[in-house]
Each structure stands twice: as structure tokens, then as C-alpha cells.
Design an enzyme around this catalytic site. Structure first.
Site, PDB file in Angstrom:
ATOM      1  N   LYS A  82       0.862  -1.180   0.000  1.00 60.28           N
ATOM      2  CA  LYS A  82       0.000   0.000   0.000  1.00 60.28           C
ATOM      3  C   LYS A  82       0.901   1.233   0.000  1.00 60.28           C
ATOM      4  O   LYS A  82       1.907   1.265   0.736  1.00 60.28           O
ATOM      5  CB  LYS A  82      -0.863  -0.058   1.260  1.00 60.28           C
ATOM      6  CG  LYS A  82      -1.958   0.959   1.387  1.00 60.28           C
ATOM      7  CD  LYS A  82      -2.806   0.643   2.631  1.00 60.28           C
ATOM      8  CE  LYS A  82      -4.024   1.540   2.736  1.00 60.28           C
ATOM      9  NZ  LYS A  82      -4.877   1.176   3.892  1.00 60.28           N
ATOM     10  N   SER A 157      -9.556   0.081   2.997  1.00 56.94           N
ATOM     11  CA  SER A 157      -8.848   1.010   2.130  1.00 56.94           C
ATOM     12  C   SER A 157      -7.612   0.407   1.473  1.00 56.94           C
ATOM     13  O   SER A 157      -7.063   0.997   0.547  1.00 56.94           O
ATOM     14  CB  SER A 157      -8.416   2.238   2.928  1.00 56.94           C
ATOM     15  OG  SER A 157      -7.456   1.854   3.926  1.00 56.94           O
ATOM     16  N   SER A 181      -9.663  -1.920   7.174  1.00 50.60           N
ATOM     17  CA  SER A 181      -9.021  -1.692   5.873  1.00 50.60           C
ATOM     18  C   SER A 181      -8.053  -2.781   5.408  1.00 50.60           C
ATOM     19  O   SER A 181      -7.663  -2.788   4.238  1.00 50.60           O
ATOM     20  CB  SER A 181      -8.296  -0.347   5.884  1.00 50.60           C
ATOM     21  OG  SER A 181      -9.224   0.695   5.825  1.00 50.60           O
TER      22      SER A 181
END
Lengths: 475, 73
Positions: A82, A157, A181
Site C-alpha cells: 500500500k 482502504s 481496511s
């Protein structure tokens, strides 16, 4: 070995193959870079890749191995993460155009630990802007798409992390979890992800949302892969004074024991409230099938109440909005138009959160955590629940922006995840089955603080029983 | 300020945010903030009705979690 065979290996299989010199790190890196390039137009899971840097690191890993030096359990394994884990001098976009040119002034401890374990970093993965958004959408970098059905969300996310791992363009990935997330994209993309106990994993050099509730953890294709990554990153970090000094466990060993020995005698909590509400019939059926499997393996199913759960979501949002707005105040005032409307709409309420309310929540939180653990974990060792109430929605279904359906739509995705962020407890999500659309349905195992090894053990046992380990989306 | 008090007025909240933070809420943002605050206060009232802040504990999460960790894992 052909490139597709290499990318189909699990992380542990690849690490073993590299160490045995059956596959070179350079071959693995070339294979994953080629697949990443071919899949990017379909999945949009990368914000950036660094082919040159990845190959340079791979060549160094191969050279080290040729000298008889293997640095660690991830030697030569290419990974992407990420895009919110900092390296000094490098841009991490955090999924926003606001930070598109901002270079980090520090190194993320977790990236340094992965480096020390021999891993290679070759890309930054798509995510919700500033890690705000359980649907995983991103107005600036484009939506990441689910490898099982590109019309559907990856959830977020850590959207790119779930997508890349499921799509065979990374063997594992770091994500972050402030309200589900890590666990939501793991569920929606049919992979394994763990949210650690609050304080178990360092957050130094990680973009923050809410310092009281942010956590970081890995996503991977199998429970064992996830446990290996977790073993590398977990543990105290002097640079993160909030990180716990408790010793870590042998997480991969726990996964191996679970796969081999099962869960006989383990007390598995079955929630009598909250997690059994508003469930889609396919999710309900998959949950019940998981409970039957656990019982067949000798686990003892125990009904357990879920105190404070209906209050946990508003309470954690009270903390999160107040803390997030302290981080975002400058950009909200100077560049409000550069936020996606939904992201701005979810941070703005923090301006109106009184200190008295915020501090009252923080003050009562330890008592509620103690009360929850004493009530629940005196009766069971772990709790088994679904990860999401409904099936994985389409991108169109969740495209509600900051309109009146925002809270309900996002709540439907994330409501089963948020209580653990308030309670600070660890939770593991893994595939439980598939719905009528062929989409994964995720199951969620959670336990008391610092019981991550227990979660890996139960997860691996369940994974062995379902036979879903590493199942790939359609080509 | 309790869950049973008069519903929170978005316009009043917008005025307070402007005065305290020099931030302009749109009408929709003010309504969302009022709703978020009302829901949060209501949840707090349910889990901690009448909690005395003279006896409230410090928010020492690390100590709390470490004390609850199972032994031998």
C-alpha cells in the site's frame, strides 16, 4: 519454471524455491513485473512500479545467495505495498494528489524489517485516498478492480493490497486497518489478512489517520504466508513508543500446527448479537458452514454475547474523526477541492467533536476493553464471525460520493469490522466460500489481545478444511 | 450535553466550528457533523451513563491490552 508457474507459487513456496536455487529472485521479479504490466489495465492496483530497482535488488539477492548468504525468511521475494509506507527521499502518495510530490523524511520501520528479511520492494499499491474508504475507491488514481469480477469493488482502504495478492501480482502486501481496511479487502478479494492487536506492530514511518486506532498488517494468499510476513514485522520498535514490548510468538509455527493438528477442544465463540444481524443469506450460509467445519474438527461452539458492539462504531468514529482532523486541518483549509468529496465529508465532522466527548471516549475505552474481554474470553478462546454483512457489491452500487446514502452504504461494508478497532483486538480474515456470483465470502476470527498466533492456528486449520488456500481468480 | 437533550442544531455547530477553527461547513457538512456528534454522545451515554470523570482512568491502552494478553502465547 515458466513465469505463470512462478507467479502461482505461494510466498512460502517461492521463498523456498529461491533458497533452493530452483528459481532465482531475478526470474521471480521479471515474472511478477511482466504480470503486473499485463494486469494493470484490468485491475489498476499499482500507483507505481520500479522495475529497475526491483531487478537491481533481485540481482543483489541472487548474488548474495551465490555467496552462501541468505538474509532471512523472505530472501529474494518481490513484494509491493500500500502506497503509504515511507522511505526517506521517496514519494508515497497515500492515494491522494495532495501528496503527489511530497518526499518522505524517514524510513518506515516495517520496510526496513522486510529489507532485513531479504524481501524486494518493487511497487506501491493503490488505496483509498488517505486510507479513508471501506469501498476502496479512489477518485485520483482510479478505482482498483476486483480480480474475481472487475465490475465489483476490492473493498478498502488497502484496495491494491487485496487486489494485487489475489491477482498474482504480489506474493504479499502490507496494508493498514483503522476500520477494517486490511480485513475488508482480504474478504472481498478472497485472500488472508490480519489486523494485529493495537500496539503489536510499529507504525513508525506509516501515514497516520488516527493514532489511537491505526494498525498495520499483511495480506497474503495463505494463512502460512500471512504468518510468515507477520513474524517479520511484529514486535517492539523503539521509534514507535506506542508499540508493545511483549515478546512476539512463532506465528508461522502456529499456522503449521493448526494445519496439522486442527482445533480439537478449542472453544469457538458464536456471537448471539451484532454479527448475526442483517446478513445476506449466502453470507449466513457460509458462516454456518464454517461453524460446522470447526465443530467437525472437534472445536466446541459456545454462544457468546457481544457487549458494547452497537456502541463501538460511533465511539471509534468519534475518536477517528477528532484525530484525523488534527492531521488534515491544514490541507482541508488550503486545498479542500483536492480531496474526494466523500473523504472530505468523512473527516470534516472532527472539527465539531468536543474535547470533552473525545476524552470521555478515550477514558472509558480501557474499561470497555476489559469488560469485553472478561465477558467473552472467559467463555471462549476465539470468536468466529462473517467479515461483511452482504456480498461484494459492484462499483456502481457503492458510488454514492458524499450523498445521503454514504453512511448506510459504507456501514453495510464495514460495520462488522469496526468494533475490533475500538477494542484494540486482533482479527484474521480468510476465505470461507463463494456466493452465487462467484465472489469470495470472507470469514473473521478474532481473539484476546496478542493472541495472533492463536488466530493463525485456527485460520490454518479452517483453511485446510475448506481447501480454499491460495485459490486463484479466473484468468 | 446528553443524548436526551435538544437535537443538535447544524447551524449552531457550523457557527461554532467557524469561530473555533475558522473552517466553513457547507449545510450538508454541518448536518453530518451534528448527526455524528449526536450518535457519538448517545453511544457514550449508553456505555458510560453518569461516569464520574474524577474516577475515570487514563487512556493507557498499551497497559490495558498487555494485562489482558493470554499467558504463555
Amino acid at each position: 519454471m515458466a513465469a505463470t508457474q512462478i507467479t502461482d507459487l505461494t510466498l512460502v513456496e517461492l521463498a523456498n524455491a529461491i533458497r533452493a536455487r530452483a528459481v532465482s529472485s531475478r526470474e521471480a521479479t521479471d515474472a511478477v513485473l511482466a504480470r503486473a504490466a499485463s494486469m494493470q489495465p484490468r485491475l489498476n492496483c499499482f500507483i507505481w512500479t520500479d522495475p529497475e530497482g526491483g531487478r537491481r535488488q533481485a540481482d543483489a539477492a541472487d548474488a548474495a545467495l551465490a555467496r552462501g548468504e541468505a538474509h532471512g525468511p523472505l530472501h529474494g521475494v518481490p513484494l509491493a505495498h500500500k502506497d503509504m509506507f515511507f522511505r526517506k527521499g521517496r514519494v508515497s502518495t497515500c492515494g491522494t494528489k495532495i501528496l503527489r510530490e511530497t518526499r518522505a523524511d524517514t524510513d518506515c520501520t516495517l520496510l526496513l524489517r522486510l529489507d532485513a528479511a531479504g524481501a524486494i520492494e518493487f511497487g506501491g499499491l493503490n488505496q483509498s485516498e488517505f486510507a479513508f474508504g471501506p469501498a476502496g475507491q479512489n477518485l485520483h488514481w482510479g478505482d482498483c478492480r476486483n480480480p474475481w469480477d472487475t465490475s465489483r469493488i476490492t473493498a478498502g482502504s488497502s484496495s491494491g493490497s487485496g487486489c494485487a495478492v489475489a491477482g498474482r501480482v504480489s506474493w504479499g502486501a502490507l496494508g493498514s486497518d483503522t476500520g477494517g481496511s486490511i480485513r475488508l479487502p482480504a474478504a472481498a478479494c478472497g485472500v488472508v489478512g490480519i489486523k494485529p492487536t493495537q500496539t503489536r506492530v510499529s507504525r513508525h514511518g506509516v501515514m497516520g489517520i488516527s493514532f489511537s486506532t491505526d494498525t498495520v498488517g499483511p495480506l497474503a494468499r495463505t494463512v502460512r504466508d500471512c504468518a510468515r510476513l507477520f513474524g517479520v514485522i511484529a514486535g517492539h520498535d523503539p521509534l514507535d513508543p506506542t508499540s508493545a514490548s511483549l515478546p512476539t510468538s512463532d506465528y508461522e509455527g502456529a499456522a503449521l500446527r493448526g494445519a496439522a493438528d486442527g482445533v480439537r477442544g478449542l472453544r469457538v465463540g458464536v456471537p448471539t448479537s451484532y454479527y448475526n444481524e442483517k446478513l445476506d443469506p449466502a453470507v449466513q450460509a457460509t458462516w454456518e458452514a464454517g461453524l460446522r467445519r470447526l465443530a467437525e474438527m472437534g472445536a466446541v461452539l459456545v454462544d457468546v454475547p457481544m457487549p458494547y458492539h452497537h456502541e463501538s462504531t460511533p465511539l471509534v468514529l468519534g475518536i477517528m474523526t477528532a484525530e484525523a482532523v488534527t492531521l488534515h486541518e491544514h490541507f482541508l483549509k488550503t486545498r479542500p477541492q483536492d480531496y474526494a468529496p466523500q473523504v472530505r465529508a468523512r473527516i470534516e465532522p472532527g472539527f465539531a467533536m468536543p474535547a470533552k466527548v473525545y476524552l470521555a471516549i478515550c477514558s472509558v475505552r480501557p474499561r470497555l476493553i476489559r469488560g469485553f474481554c472478561e465477558t467473552v474470553f472467559s467463555r471462549c478462546d476465539v470468536v468466529f464471525t462473517p467479515a461483511m454483512q452482504g456480498q461484494v457489491p459492484t462499483i456502481a452500487e457503492v458510488d454514492v460520493g458524499d450523498g445521503p446514502r454514504m453512511a448506510e452504504t459504507l456501514g453495510r461494508i464495514s460495520d462488522l469490522m469496526r468494533p475490533l478497532n475500538f477494542l484494540g483486538l486482533p482479527g484474521l480474515v480468510l476465505p470461507g466460500g463463494f456466493d452465487g456470483n462467484g465472489m469470495p465470502i470472507g470469514m473473521h476470527i478474532f481473539g484476546p489481545p496478542f493472541a495472533e498466533a492463536r488466530l493463525f492456528r485456527v485460520g490454518a486449520a479452517l483453511e485446510a478444511a475448506t481447501g480454499l488456500a491460495g485459490k486463484a481468480p479466473p484468468a | 450535553m446528553t443524548a436526551s437533550s435538544t437535537p443538535l442544531d447544524p447551524a449552531a455547530i457550523a457557527a461554532m466550528v467557524k469561530a473555533a477553527h475558522d473552517y466553513d461547513y457547507s449545510p450538508a457538512a454541518a448536518a453530518r457533523a451534528a448527526s455524528t456528534l449526536a450518535i457519538t454522545i448517545a453511544a457514550l451515554e449508553r456505555v458510560a451513563p453518569g461516569v464520574s470523570h474524577f474516577t475515570a482512568e487514563p487512556a493507557d491502552l498499551a497497559t490495558t491490552l498487555a494485562a489482558l494478553a493470554p499467558k504463555g502465547e
